[in-house]
Each structure stands twice: as C-alpha cells, then as structure tokens.
Design a protein around this motif. Structure first.
Motif, PDB file in Angstrom:
ATOM      1  N   GLY A 277       1.026  -1.175  -0.675  1.00 28.66           N
ATOM      2  CA  GLY A 277      -0.029   0.176  -0.139  1.00 28.66           C
ATOM      3  C   GLY A 277       1.087   1.128  -0.153  1.00 28.66           C
ATOM      4  O   GLY A 277      -0.069   2.204   0.036  1.00 28.66           O
ATOM      5  N   GLY A 278       1.943   1.281   0.309  1.00 27.16           N
ATOM      6  CA  GLY A 278       3.201   1.572  -0.464  1.00 27.16           C
ATOM      7  C   GLY A 278       4.071   2.873  -1.696  1.00 27.16           C
ATOM      8  O   GLY A 278       2.646   1.922  -2.276  1.00 27.16           O
ATOM      9  N   VAL A 279       4.052   3.665  -1.782  1.00 29.80           N
ATOM     10  CA  VAL A 279       4.544   4.409  -2.899  1.00 29.80           C
ATOM     11  C   VAL A 279       5.086   2.899  -3.637  1.00 29.80           C
ATOM     12  O   VAL A 279       4.280   2.849  -5.199  1.00 29.80           O
ATOM     13  N   ASP A 280       5.725   2.477  -3.318  1.00 31.50           N
ATOM     14  CA  ASP A 280       6.584   1.848  -4.180  1.00 31.50           C
ATOM     15  C   ASP A 280       5.758   0.566  -4.926  1.00 31.50           C
ATOM     16  O   ASP A 280       5.938  -0.431  -5.646  1.00 31.50           O
ATOM     17  N   SER A 281       5.350  -0.381  -4.024  1.00 28.51           N
ATOM     18  CA  SER A 281       4.878  -1.840  -4.212  1.00 28.51           C
ATOM     19  C   SER A 281       3.924  -1.195  -5.005  1.00 28.51           C
ATOM     20  O   SER A 281       2.653  -1.667  -5.732  1.00 28.51           O
ATOM     21  N   SER A 282       2.732  -0.245  -4.894  1.00 22.99           N
ATOM     22  CA  SER A 282       1.414   0.426  -5.563  1.00 22.99           C
ATOM     23  C   SER A 282       1.864   0.779  -7.044  1.00 22.99           C
ATOM     24  O   SER A 282       0.480   0.489  -6.974  1.00 22.99           O
ATOM     25  N   ALA A 283       3.002   1.031  -6.942  1.00 22.76           N
ATOM     26  CA  ALA A 283       3.479   1.758  -8.502  1.00 22.76           C
ATOM     27  C   ALA A 283       3.507   0.502  -9.402  1.00 22.76           C
ATOM     28  O   ALA A 283       2.955  -0.086 -10.145  1.00 22.76           O
ATOM     29  N   ILE A 284       4.552  -0.313  -8.704  1.00 23.51           N
ATOM     30  CA  ILE A 284       4.531  -2.059  -9.437  1.00 23.51           C
ATOM     31  C   ILE A 284       3.366  -2.741  -9.768  1.00 23.51           C
ATOM     32  O   ILE A 284       3.152  -2.727 -10.824  1.00 23.51           O
ATOM     33  N   VAL A 285       2.216  -2.135  -8.759  1.00 18.79           N
ATOM     34  CA  VAL A 285       0.997  -3.198  -9.177  1.00 18.79           C
ATOM     35  C   VAL A 285       0.119  -2.498 -10.306  1.00 18.79           C
ATOM     36  O   VAL A 285      -0.691  -2.567 -10.667  1.00 18.79           O
ATOM     37  N   ALA A 286       0.175  -1.213 -10.108  1.00 21.75           N
ATOM     38  CA  ALA A 286      -0.529  -0.386 -10.803  1.00 21.75           C
ATOM     39  C   ALA A 286      -0.151  -0.295 -12.351  1.00 21.75           C
ATOM     40  O   ALA A 286      -1.193  -0.448 -13.340  1.00 21.75           O
ATOM     41  N   LEU A 287       1.309   0.065 -12.580  1.00 22.48           N
ATOM     42  CA  LEU A 287       1.205  -0.792 -13.739  1.00 22.48           C
ATOM     43  C   LEU A 287       1.788  -2.185 -14.468  1.00 22.48           C
ATOM     44  O   LEU A 287       1.106  -2.581 -15.733  1.00 22.48           O
ATOM     45  N   MET A 288       1.672  -3.351 -13.489  1.00 25.47           N
ATOM     46  CA  MET A 288       1.453  -4.469 -13.770  1.00 25.47           C
ATOM     47  C   MET A 288      -0.196  -4.333 -14.542  1.00 25.47           C
ATOM     48  O   MET A 288      -0.952  -5.055 -15.768  1.00 25.47           O
ATOM     49  N   GLN A 289      -1.362  -4.349 -13.517  1.00 19.98           N
ATOM     50  CA  GLN A 289      -1.916  -3.959 -13.887  1.00 19.98           C
ATOM     51  C   GLN A 289      -3.371  -3.448 -14.944  1.00 19.98           C
ATOM     52  O   GLN A 289      -3.667  -3.792 -15.651  1.00 19.98           O
ATOM     53  N   ALA A 290      -2.087  -2.250 -15.245  1.00 14.39           N
ATOM     54  CA  ALA A 290      -2.627  -1.591 -16.488  1.00 14.39           C
ATOM     55  C   ALA A 290      -1.959  -2.693 -17.886  1.00 14.39           C
ATOM     56  O   ALA A 290      -2.351  -2.147 -19.349  1.00 14.39           O
ATOM     57  N   GLN A 291      -1.028  -2.977 -17.637  1.00 12.64           N
ATOM     58  CA  GLN A 291      -0.669  -4.297 -19.111  1.00 12.64           C
ATOM     59  C   GLN A 291      -1.074  -6.038 -18.991  1.00 12.64           C
ATOM     60  O   GLN A 291      -1.068  -6.161 -19.996  1.00 12.64           O
ATOM     61  N   SER A 292      -2.662  -5.870 -18.050  1.00 15.74           N
ATOM     62  CA  SER A 292      -2.350  -7.182 -17.266  1.00 15.74           C
ATOM     63  C   SER A 292      -4.211  -7.225 -18.087  1.00 15.74           C
ATOM     64  O   SER A 292      -5.051  -6.583 -18.296  1.00 15.74           O
ATOM     65  N   ALA A 293      -4.711  -8.210 -18.435  1.00 18.04           N
ATOM     66  CA  ALA A 293      -6.016  -8.115 -19.193  1.00 18.04           C
ATOM     67  C   ALA A 293      -6.563  -9.127 -18.556  1.00 18.04           C
ATOM     68  O   ALA A 293      -7.887  -8.387 -18.180  1.00 18.04           O
ATOM     69  N   ASN A 294      -6.250  -9.684 -17.312  1.00 15.34           N
ATOM     70  CA  ASN A 294      -6.673 -10.147 -15.883  1.00 15.34           C
ATOM     71  C   ASN A 294      -6.438  -9.587 -14.787  1.00 15.34           C
ATOM     72  O   ASN A 294      -5.064  -8.477 -14.819  1.00 15.34           O
TER      73      ASN A 294
END
Length: 586
Positions: A277-294
């Motif tokens: 829920g911090g900046v770093d992990s949230s940024a990574i997850v956000a960019l993952m979700q932006a590139q994933s259809a699932n």
C-alpha cells in the motif's frame, strides 16, 4: 529461479564427483524443486550442478546444466533474462539458429558463442548468478547480476574452487572447512548482516554485484572484472543530468518502468505481486494491472498491533486497481513459530527482524503463484528513507551545538522510553511526518556525539557502533559504507547517503532477506526498480525531482498518481517494521 553449485580442480573420479555434486545440489532443493542435473568433466575436474524452479520453458529443453549448440560452453544458470526474446531476434540476424526450446538459458549460451561471455552479459537485462565452463579456453567464469539480486558464494579450500548459491551447498563438499570468520562477526554486529564480499566463513566470499570472476584451469586465483559499476552509474548520472522538464522526467520514468514491469511479467507459471500500500509496491502493481487483461494477484501482510499495520492501506489500493487481493494477519504465535527455522533459512547470521513477515508473506503467496514482483529499491533510488532528510537536517542543527552538550542531550533522550516519546509527540507535526517517532529519536540520540555528517550517517545505519569490543581478536574490515561522504564526485550529502544505501544496504540486507525468504518456499521474486536502465535514469534525475518539501520519491509519486488517487497514498512512511517488542512479551 534456481540454484547452482560446482567446483573446479579436485582429484575425484567421475562417480565420486557426481555424488558430491548431487549432495551439493540437494542441499538447496528449495531453490529448485522441479528438476536436478549434474555435469562433470573428468579431464578438467570441473563439475556443475543445478536445481530448477521451472518458470520459462517448462519442458525438458530447459534442463540444466546446459551445453551450447556447438559444445564449447557448459552452464548452470540461476535467474531470469527479461530481454532474452530480443536477444534471440538479434542472434537470428547473425545466422540461422536451430533452437531446442525457448528458455533464456539457451539464449545466453547462443550469445556466448556469437558475442563472447562479457559482451552477452552486458546486453542482458535481468537478475542472475551464473557458472559457465569454456571448453576451448579451459576457463570457468562466475557471474553475478548488476545489483546483487541473486547470491553467489565462492572460495578456495585445499586447492579446490568451490561455489554455489548458498553456503549450505558448499558444506557438502568434502574439502570445505567451515571456520567462522571473527572479523565478519564485527560486520554483523554493525549492519545486522554480513556484507559483500565477506561471508561468515573464512576463505569464502560473495562475488560482488556487476562482476565476473574468470579462473584458468590450474590457477589458484581468478581475475575479477567489473562489467557494470554502481559507483559509475551514480557518477555518470550526476555528470549527465537529465535536462528536461519535470513533466518530461515523470513521463520518461513511467515509460521506463512500464517496459521494465512488462518484461518482468514474462512467465509460463502463475504470477503476482507483493503490495504494502506504499508508493513503491503500489506503483509496480499499478503498472502491472495497466498491462494485464486479467486481475493481478496481490498479497499483503498485516499486524494487529497499532502503528505497524499497513494492510488496510494495501486493501484500499487493491480495491481501486481491481486486483485479486489476499492478505494475512500475523500473530505473535505465527512469528515465533518461524524463529526456529531462521538459521537454516538464511544460512548465515542475519538479524533484520522483517525477515519473519517477509517469509510469511512469501509462504502465503506461494500458495497462489510461483513468481512475484516487489517494490524494493524505490527508497534507495528516489530518496524515500526519512533518515536522509533527518540526517542532513539534524547535522545542520547539531553542528551549531557544542559537542559535549550534544552528548548530554543524547543521554537524556535515551533515558525516556519510546512509548513515552510516541505518546508525548503524537500531536506534534513530527508525528504526522514520521511513524514511530520515538524509535527514530532513540536512534538519533545515539549519534548526537558525531563529529561530522559522515560519522552521523554511519551512526544512523549502525546497530553497534564499536563491534570490535564485543568480538575478541577481531578487526572490523572496511566496506564501502565506512568511507567518507566525499567518496562520490559531485554528490551532496543526501545523494551520497542514497548511493551508499543502494550499493550496500540494498544488496546486503533487503535483497538477501527477500531472496532467502522467498526461495525458502520456492517462490521467485523480481524487482523491476533494479532494471539497470531504471537505476541509471533515476541517478540522472536532479535531487529536486526526488525530494520536495521534505517528502521523497516525488517523480515516482507523480507516476503513481496517474493510476491511484493521491489520498490513498499520502501518509507517514512506516517501512516494513514489525512489532517485535510486543511479540517477545506475548
């Protein structure tokens, strides 16, 4: 993710050598439960062993140790080469290649034959520890990735070079002599870990990040070569500062991170991410979700103790991004049950208490996925640790106060409990900027007697300021962080602290913790921030694009705010602290 073992120049029969290699490989079964292989050349007395955690190319075509197509090279490889498909396309332009499978191991071997070992490694983006034997030149080359994500121990014992991913594998070699290095213990007391290039045992070291060691058959010493330097990356970034606007910096960072995250999502097995829920992990997850259809699978760990729990913030971020979220709340009982397994899990003394929740969240994630991405390294690259501004600001104030008076002040603060300090300061501006302010003040009290900012910084990162007094007949070796803050050219004190953390604290503590905890449950972890292109770009950014108004990671926050509302992110940084005091009182 896998594990490698091996030795060079021992007088063994093929049957004996194969048996030894098998025992060494079995000692690190957890690093690769899917397959095992050994290879031995009786003439050269070179042996390689491999444990496989199948991630890319699950077929037998990915079996290791693996030979190159023309037989010149034999390799045991631990890690991932994220751009290996691009390397394959480049290799195809040099001529037709009949690929046996689609593993990055085979890609590396083809590169070695086409370009040579060092040139291929320089082209590669990834994390790795590699042992490769050159039949033509009769040389063994050990290679470690640029930032030190993957471990590689080595050393000469009774004339033989022994190496492997973990110390427990080396102990299976009959010529290995496990003598504790008393000097290394002083480093443990200061840093909570034993930093590169040392290990807990005499005669065994860790290969430095960004290096390769080449050993000629018959020689008892190797040639150490640096193919990528973290120090040079820092200094080159300062020399060639990013000249664009703030918007251009944010867009450039987002583009690089999007590519790095996209490459690291490559896998033939289920994949997810740690989310605090911090900046770093949230940024990574956000960019993952932006590139994933699932829906991306995300995992968080929480604590019932007030002041330590970030799981509620992670849940809000996960809800906003639409991930498939799983969380685990850790009790004192859960934590204490892990403690007996820590010595075996970490293989040499390691005292970062967050190793416990790291192991537990890895164990939980492994029930759902085989690969996870993490947000580690964001603090070191983008100025996230509060100690940077605290140390710099503290020195500006302290340097105006007489030394003896500062020492008395430190004694006074230390006499007040952390609970009392937290309570008294809970309504002050400090509490809104720093979580657990009492703990930080106690640490600061211990360094009030510093004579300069370099000594102040060392005090902030030291857990024992005079470790030699605890270990008889010892001498504390110098490592990079014990140097002056004038070590780097063109850096101000804050940037120097960031650089030292990136080159020492990050690989020696953070990456060691994550590797051992995750591999202890056969889970592969990947760190997109450690793509060397991201590292080099981050160091080119002026400090004003990282620290603004006392808050770190400005450019990274701006990338994140494109995907997650600012209100879900902005809060005092907790770090991955654990309620150790409460657990021990349980």
């Amino acid at each position: 993710m896998c594990g490698i073992v091996g030795f060079l120049d021992s007088s063994f029969t093929k049957e004996t050598a194969t048996d030894i290699l098998g025992k060494m490989a079995c000692a690190i079964l957890h690093r690769g439960p899917d397959d095992m292989g050994v290879w031995f050349d009786e003439n050269a007395q070179i042996g390689l062993g491999h444990r496989r955690l199948s991630i890319v190319d699950l077929s037998p075509a990915g079996h290791q140790p693996m030979a190159s197509s023309h037989g010149r090279f034999e390799m045991a490889f631990n890690g991932e080469i994220y751009n290996h498909l691009k390397l394959r396309a480049e290799l195809k332009q040099k001529g037709a290649i009949e690929w046996r499978g689609h593993s990055d191991t085979e890609t590396l071997l083809a590169g070695f034959e086409a370009w040579g070992i060092e040139a291929t490694i320089k082209k590669s983006i990834g994390m790795f520890a590699i042992a490769v034997w050159d039949n033509q030149n009769q040389t063994l080359t050990l290679i470690r990735d640029r930032m030190g994500e993957k471990p590689l121990y080595y050393g000469w014992h009774n004339g033989s070079l022994i190496f492997g991913s973990e110390l427990r594998a080396l102990k299976q070699h009959p010529l290995f002599i496990p003598r504790v290095d008393r000097n290394a213990l002083t480093l443990l007391l200061r840093y909570n870990t034993i930093p590169t290039p040392y290990s807990i045992y005499e005669g065994i070291g860790k290969l430095p990040p960004g290096c390769l060691l080449t050993v000629q058959l018959g020689e008892k010493e190797g040639v150490l070569t640096t193919y990528w330097s973290g120090i040079e990356a820092v200094e080159n970034g300062v020399t060639n500062r990013f000249k664009g606007s703030a918007d251009e910096a944010v867009n450039g960072l987002e583009s690089l991170l999007m590519d790095a995250v996209g490459q690291q999502m490559m896998a033939d097995v289920p994949l997810g991410a740690f989310l605090s829920g911090g900046v770093d992990s949230s940024a990574i997850v956000a960019l993952m979700q932006a590139q994933s259809a699932n829906k991306v699978k995300t995992f968080s760990i929480g604590f019932h103790e007030k002041g330590y729990n970030e799981a509620e913030f992670a849940k809000e971020v996960a809800r906003h991004l639409g991930t498939e979220h799983t969380e685990l709340y850790v009790t004192a009982q859960d934590a204490l049950e892990v403690v007996p397994s820590l010595p075996k899990l970490y293989d040499e003394p390691f005292s970062d208490s967050s190793q416990i929740p790291t192991y537990l969240v890895s164990k939980m994630a492994k029930q759902h996925v085989t690969v996870t991405l993490s947000g580690d390294a964001g603090d070191e690259l983008f100025g996230g640790y509060s100690r940077y501004t605290m140390t710099d600001g503290l020195w500006h104030k302290l340097s105006k106060v007489p030394l003896e008076l500062r020492k008395l002040l430190g004694l006074g603060i230390s006499a007040i409990s952390t609970e009392t300090l937290n309570s008294v300061l809970s309504l002050t501006p400090l509490a809104s900027r720093y979580a657990n302010i009492g703990d930080k003040l106690h640490k600061g009290a211990n360094v009030l007697g510093s004579k300069n900012i370099s000594e102040l910084y060392m005090g902030m990162v030291s857990h024992e300021r005079n470790p030699e007094s605890w270990i008889l007949n010892s001498h504390e070796p110098e490592i990079l962080s014990t140097g002056s803050t004038s070590l780097f050219n063109g850096l101000n004190p804050i940037e120097t602290m960031m650089a030292l953390d990136m080159l020492t604290y990050l690989p020696n503590d953070i990456l060691t913790k994550v590797d051992r905890a995750a591999m202890g449950v056969s889970l592969e972890t990947r760190v997109p921030f450690l793509d060397h292109r991201v590292v080099e770009f981050a160091w080119s950014l002026p400090l004003e694009y990282k620290l603004r108004n006392g808050v770190g990671k400005w450019a990274l926050r701006e990338v994140l705010y494109k995907h997650v509302p600012k209100s879900l992110i902005d809060r005092p940084k907790m770090g991955f602290g654990v309620p150790l005091e409460e657990w021990l009182r349980w």
